[in-house]
Design a protein around this motif. Structure first.
Motif, PDB file in Angstrom:
ATOM      1  N   CYS A 145      -1.098  21.593   4.844  1.00  0.00           N
ATOM      2  CA  CYS A 145      -2.213  20.954   5.551  1.00  0.00           C
ATOM      3  C   CYS A 145      -2.373  21.524   6.950  1.00  0.00           C
ATOM      4  O   CYS A 145      -3.475  21.596   7.487  1.00  0.00           O
ATOM      5  CB  CYS A 145      -1.988  19.451   5.647  1.00  0.00           C
ATOM      6  SG  CYS A 145      -1.395  18.688   4.123  1.00  0.00           S
ATOM      7  N   ASP A 146      -1.248  21.927   7.552  1.00  0.00           N
ATOM      8  CA  ASP A 146      -1.332  22.366   8.948  1.00  0.00           C
ATOM      9  C   ASP A 146      -1.969  23.738   9.088  1.00  0.00           C
ATOM     10  O   ASP A 146      -2.220  24.182  10.208  1.00  0.00           O
ATOM     11  CB  ASP A 146       0.023  22.271   9.660  1.00  0.00           C
ATOM     12  CG  ASP A 146       1.089  23.121   9.003  1.00  0.00           C
ATOM     13  OD1 ASP A 146       0.824  23.669   7.903  1.00  0.00           O
ATOM     14  OD2 ASP A 146       2.181  23.238   9.581  1.00  0.00           O
ATOM     15  N   SER A 147      -2.256  24.422   7.967  1.00  0.00           N
ATOM     16  CA  SER A 147      -3.000  25.677   8.131  1.00  0.00           C
ATOM     17  C   SER A 147      -4.440  25.376   8.561  1.00  0.00           C
ATOM     18  O   SER A 147      -5.092  26.217   9.171  1.00  0.00           O
ATOM     19  CB  SER A 147      -2.983  26.485   6.831  1.00  0.00           C
ATOM     20  OG  SER A 147      -3.646  25.787   5.807  1.00  0.00           O
ATOM     21  N   CYS A 148      -4.924  24.192   8.269  1.00  0.00           N
ATOM     22  CA  CYS A 148      -6.284  23.819   8.674  1.00  0.00           C
ATOM     23  C   CYS A 148      -6.310  22.739   9.760  1.00  0.00           C
ATOM     24  O   CYS A 148      -7.264  22.669  10.527  1.00  0.00           O
ATOM     25  CB  CYS A 148      -7.080  23.314   7.477  1.00  0.00           C
ATOM     26  SG  CYS A 148      -7.539  24.603   6.293  1.00  0.00           S
ATOM     27  N   ALA A 177      -9.775  10.524   1.478  1.00  0.00           N
ATOM     28  CA  ALA A 177     -10.026  11.832   2.100  1.00  0.00           C
ATOM     29  C   ALA A 177      -9.248  12.923   1.373  1.00  0.00           C
ATOM     30  O   ALA A 177      -9.678  14.068   1.315  1.00  0.00           O
ATOM     31  CB  ALA A 177      -9.651  11.804   3.588  1.00  0.00           C
ATOM     32  N   LEU A 178      -8.099  12.573   0.811  1.00  0.00           N
ATOM     33  CA  LEU A 178      -7.260  13.578   0.160  1.00  0.00           C
ATOM     34  C   LEU A 178      -7.699  13.872  -1.274  1.00  0.00           C
ATOM     35  O   LEU A 178      -7.574  14.997  -1.744  1.00  0.00           O
ATOM     36  CB  LEU A 178      -5.788  13.121   0.122  1.00  0.00           C
ATOM     37  CG  LEU A 178      -5.155  12.783   1.462  1.00  0.00           C
ATOM     38  CD1 LEU A 178      -3.677  12.495   1.287  1.00  0.00           C
ATOM     39  CD2 LEU A 178      -5.348  13.917   2.442  1.00  0.00           C
ATOM     40  N   VAL A 179      -8.205  12.853  -1.956  1.00  0.00           N
ATOM     41  CA  VAL A 179      -8.545  13.073  -3.363  1.00  0.00           C
ATOM     42  C   VAL A 179     -10.042  13.290  -3.584  1.00  0.00           C
ATOM     43  O   VAL A 179     -10.451  13.790  -4.618  1.00  0.00           O
ATOM     44  CB  VAL A 179      -8.044  11.910  -4.257  1.00  0.00           C
ATOM     45  CG1 VAL A 179      -6.523  11.815  -4.185  1.00  0.00           C
ATOM     46  CG2 VAL A 179      -8.683  10.597  -3.886  1.00  0.00           C
ATOM     47  N   ASP A 180     -10.841  12.907  -2.597  1.00  0.00           N
ATOM     48  CA  ASP A 180     -12.285  13.007  -2.770  1.00  0.00           C
ATOM     49  C   ASP A 180     -12.936  13.548  -1.493  1.00  0.00           C
ATOM     50  O   ASP A 180     -13.773  12.888  -0.884  1.00  0.00           O
ATOM     51  CB  ASP A 180     -12.826  11.602  -3.102  1.00  0.00           C
ATOM     52  CG  ASP A 180     -14.200  11.667  -3.744  1.00  0.00           C
ATOM     53  OD1 ASP A 180     -14.697  12.784  -3.985  1.00  0.00           O
ATOM     54  OD2 ASP A 180     -14.769  10.590  -3.994  1.00  0.00           O
ATOM     55  N   PRO A 181     -12.540  14.754  -1.067  1.00  0.00           N
ATOM     56  CA  PRO A 181     -12.967  15.237   0.249  1.00  0.00           C
ATOM     57  C   PRO A 181     -14.479  15.482   0.363  1.00  0.00           C
ATOM     58  O   PRO A 181     -15.005  15.505   1.472  1.00  0.00           O
ATOM     59  CB  PRO A 181     -12.185  16.543   0.436  1.00  0.00           C
ATOM     60  CG  PRO A 181     -11.816  16.973  -0.942  1.00  0.00           C
ATOM     61  CD  PRO A 181     -11.678  15.725  -1.750  1.00  0.00           C
ATOM     62  N   HIS A 182     -15.153  15.647  -0.764  1.00  0.00           N
ATOM     63  CA  HIS A 182     -16.583  15.986  -0.672  1.00  0.00           C
ATOM     64  C   HIS A 182     -17.470  14.799  -0.415  1.00  0.00           C
ATOM     65  O   HIS A 182     -18.660  14.933  -0.177  1.00  0.00           O
ATOM     66  CB  HIS A 182     -17.040  16.699  -1.944  1.00  0.00           C
ATOM     67  CG  HIS A 182     -16.260  17.929  -2.196  1.00  0.00           C
ATOM     68  ND1 HIS A 182     -16.040  18.869  -1.209  1.00  0.00           N
ATOM     69  CD2 HIS A 182     -15.602  18.373  -3.292  1.00  0.00           C
ATOM     70  CE1 HIS A 182     -15.289  19.838  -1.702  1.00  0.00           C
ATOM     71  NE2 HIS A 182     -15.003  19.556  -2.948  1.00  0.00           N
ATOM     72  N   SER A 244      -9.562  19.135  -3.124  1.00  0.00           N
ATOM     73  CA  SER A 244      -9.035  17.826  -3.525  1.00  0.00           C
ATOM     74  C   SER A 244      -7.582  18.006  -3.949  1.00  0.00           C
ATOM     75  O   SER A 244      -7.236  18.983  -4.596  1.00  0.00           O
ATOM     76  CB  SER A 244      -9.836  17.261  -4.687  1.00  0.00           C
ATOM     77  OG  SER A 244      -9.120  16.168  -5.253  1.00  0.00           O
ATOM     78  N   TYR A 245      -6.738  17.050  -3.561  1.00  0.00           N
ATOM     79  CA  TYR A 245      -5.321  17.129  -3.935  1.00  0.00           C
ATOM     80  C   TYR A 245      -4.995  16.221  -5.110  1.00  0.00           C
ATOM     81  O   TYR A 245      -3.833  16.003  -5.420  1.00  0.00           O
ATOM     82  CB  TYR A 245      -4.447  16.824  -2.712  1.00  0.00           C
ATOM     83  CG  TYR A 245      -4.560  17.946  -1.708  1.00  0.00           C
ATOM     84  CD1 TYR A 245      -3.773  19.086  -1.832  1.00  0.00           C
ATOM     85  CD2 TYR A 245      -5.499  17.891  -0.684  1.00  0.00           C
ATOM     86  CE1 TYR A 245      -3.912  20.145  -0.947  1.00  0.00           C
ATOM     87  CE2 TYR A 245      -5.641  18.939   0.203  1.00  0.00           C
ATOM     88  CZ  TYR A 245      -4.847  20.060   0.068  1.00  0.00           C
ATOM     89  OH  TYR A 245      -4.994  21.110   0.932  1.00  0.00           O
ATOM     90  N   GLU A 251       1.441  11.536  -7.195  1.00  0.00           N
ATOM     91  CA  GLU A 251       1.110  10.255  -6.559  1.00  0.00           C
ATOM     92  C   GLU A 251       2.082   9.933  -5.447  1.00  0.00           C
ATOM     93  O   GLU A 251       1.700   9.437  -4.388  1.00  0.00           O
ATOM     94  CB  GLU A 251       1.144   9.121  -7.596  1.00  0.00           C
ATOM     95  CG  GLU A 251      -0.153   8.989  -8.322  1.00  0.00           C
ATOM     96  CD  GLU A 251      -0.215   7.708  -9.180  1.00  0.00           C
ATOM     97  OE1 GLU A 251       0.587   6.786  -8.930  1.00  0.00           O
ATOM     98  OE2 GLU A 251      -1.074   7.670 -10.059  1.00  0.00           O
ATOM     99  N   GLY A 252       3.366  10.226  -5.689  1.00  0.00           N
ATOM    100  CA  GLY A 252       4.385   9.954  -4.669  1.00  0.00           C
ATOM    101  C   GLY A 252       4.135  10.770  -3.418  1.00  0.00           C
ATOM    102  O   GLY A 252       4.239  10.263  -2.291  1.00  0.00           O
ATOM    103  N   GLU A 253       3.783  12.040  -3.593  1.00  0.00           N
ATOM    104  CA  GLU A 253       3.511  12.905  -2.432  1.00  0.00           C
ATOM    105  C   GLU A 253       2.272  12.415  -1.671  1.00  0.00           C
ATOM    106  O   GLU A 253       2.239  12.440  -0.438  1.00  0.00           O
ATOM    107  CB  GLU A 253       3.330  14.356  -2.895  1.00  0.00           C
ATOM    108  CG  GLU A 253       4.642  15.006  -3.312  1.00  0.00           C
ATOM    109  CD  GLU A 253       4.464  16.293  -4.124  1.00  0.00           C
ATOM    110  OE1 GLU A 253       5.383  17.120  -4.081  1.00  0.00           O
ATOM    111  OE2 GLU A 253       3.421  16.459  -4.813  1.00  0.00           O
ATOM    112  N   LEU A 254       1.258  11.986  -2.425  1.00  0.00           N
ATOM    113  CA  LEU A 254       0.051  11.460  -1.764  1.00  0.00           C
ATOM    114  C   LEU A 254       0.385  10.191  -0.982  1.00  0.00           C
ATOM    115  O   LEU A 254      -0.054  10.022   0.162  1.00  0.00           O
ATOM    116  CB  LEU A 254      -1.050  11.187  -2.803  1.00  0.00           C
ATOM    117  CG  LEU A 254      -1.683  12.432  -3.430  1.00  0.00           C
ATOM    118  CD1 LEU A 254      -2.568  12.051  -4.615  1.00  0.00           C
ATOM    119  CD2 LEU A 254      -2.506  13.212  -2.392  1.00  0.00           C
TER     120      LEU A 254
END
Ligand code: HEC
Ligand code: HEC
Length: 269
Positions: A145-148, A177-182, A244-245, A251-254
């Motif tokens: 994530c930190d690349s952006c 925001a993580l699963v539905d960024p659009h 989208s992730y 799920e645990g990481e999210l």
């Protein structure tokens, strides 16, 4: 997608029925606590929708176009209910934030304050399933994530600075925001694809635009400037450049990422 967390709302301040408006305490702070029931919040919301939402938005999350700030997190100009009352009553001189109608009873202003108060919530009362420390590791490691995104001065510039993202977002909004960024991408993060006088097509975020020119920043953070007369073709892409992730992270990481992002708020909070 699952996200479970418990919320405990503070109990509204309750008053015995014997106390009526005639014995209203004179101090503004005390008056505020009188108009803090769920009924008052609902009345305040109705007023807000009629009078305030055209600038601050129906969700009170602010609006880039009108310059009206997000009211759901920590406010810039007020840290107490009385401070908010004064802003609503008197406006912010020299800005588009005008005072409310002078004939509006204080009680109704307090209801609006109660509504604004209901939008913020105490993060320490929220119990999240994820682990924030594990979330940092995903943020900098597997998730990249930190690349952006920058957090406290560290990271990339191809997405919004997330140093305070926890202040104005509830956990479910962070997960979204993580699963539905659009969904609902702010114009600042739309992509413009421009073909200039040289016939080369470049694409990047819209950094600025006036009557004569457009500026974009590409993925390598180069800035490009196009005089409008020279533009052969311009396409606007209203989707997010963030993937989208959903599926690429577990799920645990999210959950861990959400727990971490939710801790990101102004240091002195
Ligand atoms: C015409 C547009 C407009 C309307 C209508 C409007 N506001 Fe505002 N509001 C603004 C702007 C712009 C600011 C930022 C002023 C500044 O600090 O520069 C602001 C600031 C505020 C602030 C301070 C935010 C902070 O971070 O300190 C509060 C609270 C607020 N408005 C509440 C309200 C309420 C409640 C209403 C309805 C009664 C309302 N506003 C109606 C434009 C508007
Ligand atoms: C390719 C660049 C890129 C990557 C990689 C990326 N993002 Fe984003 N992110 C963006 C952009 C651009 C936006 C703004 C547009 C939008 O809302 O989707 C954004 C928006 C967000 C938002 C909403 C911010 C707000 O203020 O509402 C969050 C939260 C977020 N990203 C977290 C993450 C996390 C966590 C990761 C890693 C799992 C990640 N991003 C990876 C580019 C990226």
């Amino acid at each position: 997608m699952r996200l479970s967390f418990k919320l405990r709302w503070p109990m509204p301040f309750c008053l015995g029925l014997g106390l009526t408006l005639f014995s209203l305490p004179s101090l503004a702070e005390d008056a505020g606590t009188l108009y803090n029931t769920p009924y008052d919040v609902a009345q305040g919301e109705r007023y807000f929708e009629r009078q305030c939402s055209r600038c601050h938005g129906f969700d009170a999350k602010g609006n880039d176009e009108t310059g009206a700030p997000d009211l759901t997190g920590r406010l810039n100009r007020a840290s107490t209910d009385t401070g908010i009352f004064n802003i609503v009553r008197n406006g912010v001189p020299g800005t588009a934030m005008l005072p409310v109608d002078a004939n509006l009873p204080d009680a109704q202003v307090w209801q609006v304050v109660a509504y604004i108060g209901s939008l913020r919530y105490d993060p320490s009362l929220v119990d999240l399933p994820g682990d924030a420390d594990a979330g940092v590791a995903v943020f900098r490691g597997k998730g990249d994530c930190d690349s952006c995104h920058m957090v406290n001065g560290r990271g990339g510039r191809l997405g919004p600075d997330l140093s305070r993202v926890g202040e104005n977002n509830r956990p479910e909004e962070l997960l979204d925001a993580l699963v539905d960024p659009h969904d609902d991408v702010a114009p600042r993060w739309w992509t413009l694809r421009i073909t200039g006088a040289d016939g080369v097509t470049r694409e990047g975020f819209r950094m600025g635009e006036d009557s004569f020119s457009v500026r974009i920043m590409d993925n390598d953070t180069n800035l490009w400037h196009f005089p409008k007369n020279d533009i052969q073709d311009m396409e606007r892409i209203e989707q997010s450049t963030m993937p989208s992730y959903d599926g690429t992270l577990s799920e645990g990481e999210l959950d861990d990422l959400v727990a971490y992002l939710f801790t990101l708020r102004r240091e002195d909070n």
